[in-house]
Design an enzyme around this catalytic site. Structure first.
Site, PDB file in Angstrom:
ATOM      1  CE  LYS A  72     -42.436  31.723  33.263  1.00 38.77           C
ATOM      2  NZ  LYS A  72     -42.200  32.928  32.456  1.00 38.77           N
ATOM      3  NE  ARG A 110     -47.372  33.402  22.393  1.00 40.67           N
ATOM      4  CZ  ARG A 110     -46.840  32.200  22.282  1.00 40.67           C
ATOM      5  NH1 ARG A 110     -47.352  31.354  21.402  1.00 40.67           N
ATOM      6  NH2 ARG A 110     -45.829  31.812  23.030  1.00 40.67           N
ATOM      7  CD  GLU A 143     -42.663  26.825  38.876  1.00 42.23           C
ATOM      8  OE1 GLU A 143     -43.688  27.481  38.648  1.00 42.23           O
ATOM      9  OE2 GLU A 143     -42.119  26.085  38.035  1.00 42.23           O
ATOM     10  CG  HIS A 157     -35.040  25.754  28.970  1.00 44.28           C
ATOM     11  ND1 HIS A 157     -35.335  24.684  29.789  1.00 44.28           N
ATOM     12  CD2 HIS A 157     -33.870  26.269  29.431  1.00 44.28           C
ATOM     13  CE1 HIS A 157     -34.401  24.563  30.713  1.00 44.28           C
ATOM     14  NE2 HIS A 157     -33.498  25.503  30.514  1.00 44.28           N
TER      15      HIS A 157
END
Length: 689
Positions: free
Chosen positions: A142, A318, A226, A261
């Site tokens: 990330k 993917r 973040e 999530h």
């Protein structure tokens, strides 16, 4: 980091990858699918339609699975745990070479985003139907991926992605970003290692918790910080690139509605998205793909703010679970595109050729209990019937009636995909299709999906990632009580089934078994008994022998006339107090009758058994499962004479072994479950008379 920095230099990357990939086309005539379940079946469907032979791999738990039966060839790959089977890249390569497969399609999950496996395929001369390993590696981190996106001009969420993981630095950066902040694991996904921190004093606990989960899940405890956006949406863009430098996007999907999530319902295109914003997000996604020299199918995920600003979250290298809705609105087969790109063909269409047609929804049907925080479940699909697939309705699944949802793999049963010409009609189509999706044997989220798809805010397209928590009270509303009509139809259905079976004299649980000299053409009376949750229902019924019944429910008289049973599709039709009910599904499984009411509700009514004698001193429930578990051994056969206290079977539940003993001297009349079958709590394990 050196390899990542090389990816930023687009000219070098182009020379490194594309200079060796623009040669002749390499036809794929046989492909190995390194996956299981619905995605394996999905890939096989397109491969077969293009004349490509398919090779399946399977674990011991999947030897009788649907994907195995659909393949041209199948190979056992190992024990049930994924790390000993579907994650064995070396063994998959060995089987690919043995079977003569030129290519491997990884599906999603398992090895699909494993750069080492992609490298191994290249080393062994096998085509990996996915992006270059460098692209997988770059997007797998990330923090590194965001550095790449920043340099490529793709908007990113303000945050800290540095190597210094000290608490002092993390606190300093969080203050700079501004609370609330989101702590995320640097590696991995699926919501693992993710924590929302509202206040500075909670940061240390949130970081430590995230680090522990990240280490346990991915073997890497690093985190990033973040800015947490309030009321955001999750909008992702489908991208596709070939080995000739071409790259397009196939528009967006809104995946905002999630639990834990993880996505539960998706739609395409996203509601209330302007054409200008769509073009900006699409262009940013293409820029993101080009920044890492992408090839094949990929998804760039954005977080969309209420003010229309959007930020890069991550790129999934993917095919996505929800790709069918993109196929529905673009009228393209993305697996076919993957095969073409893997053969070094150019993309079938350019950006200007791609158009949005209508609207599509995908609802993920899981074995889970929404009332227990969506706790995943396992068990046998004792009954399974679905809406009829068509050009506008797809049931993407890897299971059939009688299959088990295993503890070893994801509990998703199917994806229900619908299409219509606009969002309103597509949503109505989805709701009606969910009413036709019937599963018995384990908990599912179908009723929850029905409530979600009819929720006023969802109908208006007012979606966001916090949709379920915000509307939890209305979405988790208790089930409506059974109406008198439904209870009457359940009782009549049971009697009609009993009459049709012509076995009433031999069945001690039959409501007619006590009626000496019973004849179908004579009027008679009896009482049907059901256990429903904590209530015992006793329903007097009078039958005139001509398919007309007088039923007493809660003190009220219900007239059921012209009742007809369809034994093939297990439905009953009748007039009830003047209202006609057509094809009400009623399914008898072991000791329960399941009825799907006219308003789409599913009710399970237990049929009391005559296991224990009146006045017996055996503990009530001694032949009933004490908790959910698995039958591990059966010590008797049907027809055996047994003594009081004699062991009948062994059951494993919660890592403990339970011996089920006979409460009486008697004869074993039935053993409803087999060895290794999963049993729910309070289910009758044996009938002894």
């Amino acid at each position: 980091m050196h390899s990542i920095s090389r990816l930023i230099k687009k000219d070098q990357l182009f020379l490194r990858y594309f200079s060796t990939s623009t040669g002749s086309i390499t036809p794929i005539t046989k492909v190995l699918i390194a996956n299981r379940g619905e995605i394996a079946c999905r890939v096989m469907r397109t491969a077969k339609s293009k004349g490509v032979k398919t090779v399946a791999v399977y674990s011991e738990a999947d030897k009788n699975s649907l994907h195995v039966s659909l393949a041209d060839e199948s190979y056992l790959i190992g024990p049930p745990p994924a790390k000993e089977s579907y994650l064995r890249g070396d063994k998959i390569i060995e089987i690919a070479k043995k079977s003569g497969a030129q290519a491997i399609h990884p599906g999603y999950g398992f090895l699909s985003e494993n750069s080492d496996f992609a490298d191994l395929c290249e080393k062994e001369g096998i085509i990996f139907i996915g992006p270059p390993s460098d692209a997988i590696r770059a997007m797998g981190s990330k923090s590194a991926s965001k550095d790449i996106m920043i340099k490529a001009g793709v908007p990113t969420i303000p945050g800290y992605h540095g190597e210094d993981q000290s608490m002092d630095i993390l606190k300093k950066e969080a203050l700079k970003i501004g609370y609330p902040v989101l702590i995320k694991a640097v590696m991995g996904g699926g919501g693992k290692g993710m924590r929302i921190v509202e206040r500075e004093e909670d940061l240390e606990d949130g970081v430590n918790s995230s680090k522990r989960e990240a280490q346990a899940s991915f073997g890497d405890s690093r985190v990033l910080v973040e800015k947490y956006l309030v009321h955001p949406r999750h909008v992702e863009i489908q991208v596709f690139a070939d080995k000739h430098g071409n790259c397009v996007h196939l528009f967006e999907r809104d995946c905002s509605v999630q639990r834990r999530h993880q996505k539960i319902i998706e739609e395409a295109p996203a509601p209330h998205l302007s054409e200008d914003l769509r073009q900006k997000m699409g262009s940013a996604a293409v820029a993101a793909a080009k920044a890492v020299g992408y090839v094949g199918a990929g998804t760039v995920e954005f977080i969309l703010s209420q003010d229309g600003s959007f930020f890069f979250m991550e790129m999934n290298t993917r095919l996505q679970v929800e790709h069918p809705i993109t196929e529905m609105i673009t009228k393209q087969d993305l697996v076919e595109w993957q095969l073409k790109v893997a053969e070094s063909q150019k993309l079938p269409l350019e950006q200007s050729d791609l158009k949005i047609h209508g609207h599509s929804f995908e609802a993920r049907i899981y074995a889970e209990n929404p009332d227990s925080d969506f706790l995943p479940g396992t068990g046998k699909l004792a009954h399974l019937s679905t809406p009829t697939p068509s050009s506008t309705l797809r049931v993407e699944t890897g299971v059939r009636q009688g299959d088990e949802v295993s503890v070893y793999y994801d509990p998703m049963i199917a994806k229900l995909v619908v299409w219509h010409e606009d969002r309103e009609k597509a949503l109505r189509y989805l709701r009606n299709s969910l009413d036709e999706y019937h599963i018995i044997g384990l908990n599912t989220n179908i009723n929850f999906l029905k409530r979600l798809s009819t929720h006023p805010a969802f109908v208006k397209g007012e979606v966001e990632t916090g949709f379920i928590p915000i509307h939890r009270e209305s979405l988790m509303a208790p089930q409506e009580p059974m109406s008198n009509d439904t209870i009457a139809l359940a009782a009549v259905s049971l009697l009609l089934k009993d009459i049709a079976s012509q076995k009433t004299k031999e069945d001690p649980t039959s409501p007619w078994s006590s009626l000496i000299g019973f004849r179908v053409n004579h009027s008679l009376k009896s009482t049907v008994k059901f256990d429903f949750k904590d209530n015992k229902l006793e329903i007097p019924v009078e039958y005139d022998g001509k398919n007309n019944f007088t039923v007493t429910v809660n003190g009220a008289t219900v007239q059921v006339t012209d009742a007809k049973l369809n034994t093939q599709n297990e439905t009953v039709s009748a007039h009830v107090n003047g209202r006609f009910y057509n094809n009400i599904k009623t399914v008898t499984v072991k000791n329960s009758l399941n009825i799907f009411s006219a308003d789409g509700q599913q009710y399970q009514l237990e049929i009391p058994s005559t296991v224990l004698p009146k006045g017996g001193d055996a503990a009530l429930g001694s032949l009933v499962s004490p908790m959910p578990g698995k039958v591990t051994k059966i010590m008797v056969n049907v027809g055996d004479s047994v003594k009081k206290g004699q062991p009948i079977l062994l059951m494993e539940a919660m890592k403990m072994e339970h011996t089920i003993r006979s409460p009486i001297d008697g004869k074993v009349e039935s053993l409803p479950y087999n060895v290794n079958e999963i049993v729910e709590e309070k289910k009758t394990l044996a009938v002894i008379v």
